[in-house]
Scaffold this motif. Structure first.
Motif, PDB file in Angstrom:
ATOM      1  N   LEU A 151      -4.949   0.588   8.302  1.00 38.06           N
ATOM      2  CA  LEU A 151      -5.320  -0.740   7.799  1.00 38.06           C
ATOM      3  C   LEU A 151      -5.399  -1.759   8.926  1.00 38.06           C
ATOM      4  O   LEU A 151      -6.230  -2.678   8.884  1.00 38.06           O
ATOM      5  N   THR A 199      -3.225  -8.971  12.265  1.00 39.22           N
ATOM      6  CA  THR A 199      -2.108  -8.301  11.599  1.00 39.22           C
ATOM      7  C   THR A 199      -0.805  -8.603  12.333  1.00 39.22           C
ATOM      8  O   THR A 199      -0.777  -8.642  13.564  1.00 39.22           O
ATOM      9  N   SER A 221       4.659  -1.185   2.780  1.00 38.84           N
ATOM     10  CA  SER A 221       4.117   0.148   2.542  1.00 38.84           C
ATOM     11  C   SER A 221       5.194   1.058   1.983  1.00 38.84           C
ATOM     12  O   SER A 221       6.388   0.803   2.136  1.00 38.84           O
ATOM     13  N   PHE A 232      -4.605   5.157   3.354  1.00 37.41           N
ATOM     14  CA  PHE A 232      -4.428   4.228   2.245  1.00 37.41           C
ATOM     15  C   PHE A 232      -5.453   4.557   1.164  1.00 37.41           C
ATOM     16  O   PHE A 232      -6.415   5.277   1.408  1.00 37.41           O
ATOM     17  N   LYS A 248      -9.604   0.052   0.119  1.00 41.94           N
ATOM     18  CA  LYS A 248     -10.725  -0.099   1.055  1.00 41.94           C
ATOM     19  C   LYS A 248     -11.926  -0.727   0.365  1.00 41.94           C
ATOM     20  O   LYS A 248     -12.593  -1.620   0.910  1.00 41.94           O
ATOM     21  N   THR A 254       0.816  -1.221   0.000  1.00 41.50           N
ATOM     22  CA  THR A 254       0.000   0.000   0.000  1.00 41.50           C
ATOM     23  C   THR A 254       0.843   1.261   0.000  1.00 41.50           C
ATOM     24  O   THR A 254       1.859   1.348   0.693  1.00 41.50           O
ATOM     25  N   PHE A 271       2.194  -6.202   5.918  1.00 41.54           N
ATOM     26  CA  PHE A 271       2.168  -4.990   5.098  1.00 41.54           C
ATOM     27  C   PHE A 271       3.535  -4.638   4.526  1.00 41.54           C
ATOM     28  O   PHE A 271       4.541  -4.694   5.225  1.00 41.54           O
ATOM     29  N   ILE A 277     -11.197  -4.453  -0.032  1.00 37.38           N
ATOM     30  CA  ILE A 277     -11.244  -5.141   1.265  1.00 37.38           C
ATOM     31  C   ILE A 277     -12.689  -5.406   1.661  1.00 37.38           C
ATOM     32  O   ILE A 277     -13.030  -6.491   2.136  1.00 37.38           O
TER      33      ILE A 277
END
Length: 184
Positions: free
Chosen positions: A122, A133, A108, A84, A89, A77, A106, A92
């Motif tokens: 996120l 996560t 990023s 983001f 989104k 991302t 992630f 998702i």
């Protein structure tokens, strides 16, 4: 043991984006790892509707099926205005149960912050979807240019750490889901 099915989601759909290049770099690193089967879900390749229809489109169903099939995720991302992209989104939200009890990591990128503001937001979204996560991330500072030398080696170490955590959680949660279905 069957390889862990890892889906790498490239979240930017902007024209001229570099997310696809960063995503390909990460995928190349991940494919070197034994025990991981990598699939790429590039959101720029999906024909998602501009507004949410009453019934899912073929693209929405296809994306949700890929999320369901995967056992772990890495989201690539950018950070736009400390967040983001809307395209990420939107994608998702096309799945719900399919995310549950699966780990998300992630990669990023951004200027100075390396995309960490986007990652923080996120994490909140994925927690609401009952996903787990992982702690460590891979962050690319766009102001540094192409990483070379120490910077490149640090990014590779970050990838190894991220994949270590993701694989541990992915396998543990696979066993957990097999032993007892997740309920929310």
């Amino acid at each position: 043991m069957a390889p862990l099915r890892l889906a790498v989601i490239i979240g930017s759909t902007r024209e001229g984006r570099i997310g696809d290049r960063i995503g390909r770099w990460f995928v190349a690193q991940a494919r070197r790892r034994e025990g991981v089967d990598v699939t790429v879900l590039d959101l720029a390749g999906y024909d998602f509707p501009a507004s949410l229809p009453a019934e899912p489109t073929e693209a929405m169903r296809s994306f949700a099926e890929e999320v369901n099939r995967a056992e772990a995720f890495v989201v690539v991302t950018p950070e736009y205005n400390h967040s983001f992209p809307a395209s990420l989104k939107q994608a998702i939200d096309y799945a719900y149960d399919e995310w549950q009890a699966k780990p998300v990591g992630f990669v990023s990128y951004g200027c100075r912050s390396v995309g960490l503001h986007a990652v923080d937001q996120l994490r909140t979204v994925f927690t609401a979807l009952h996903a787990m996560t992982v702690r460590d991330t891979v962050g690319v500072d766009l102001l540094d240019g192409e990483p070379t030398g120490r910077a490149e080696e640090q990014l590779r170490r970050d990838v190894r750490v991220l994949l270590d955590e993701l694989c541990w959680w992915g396998l543990a949660l696979r066993e957990g889901r097999a032993a007892r279905p997740y309920v929310s």
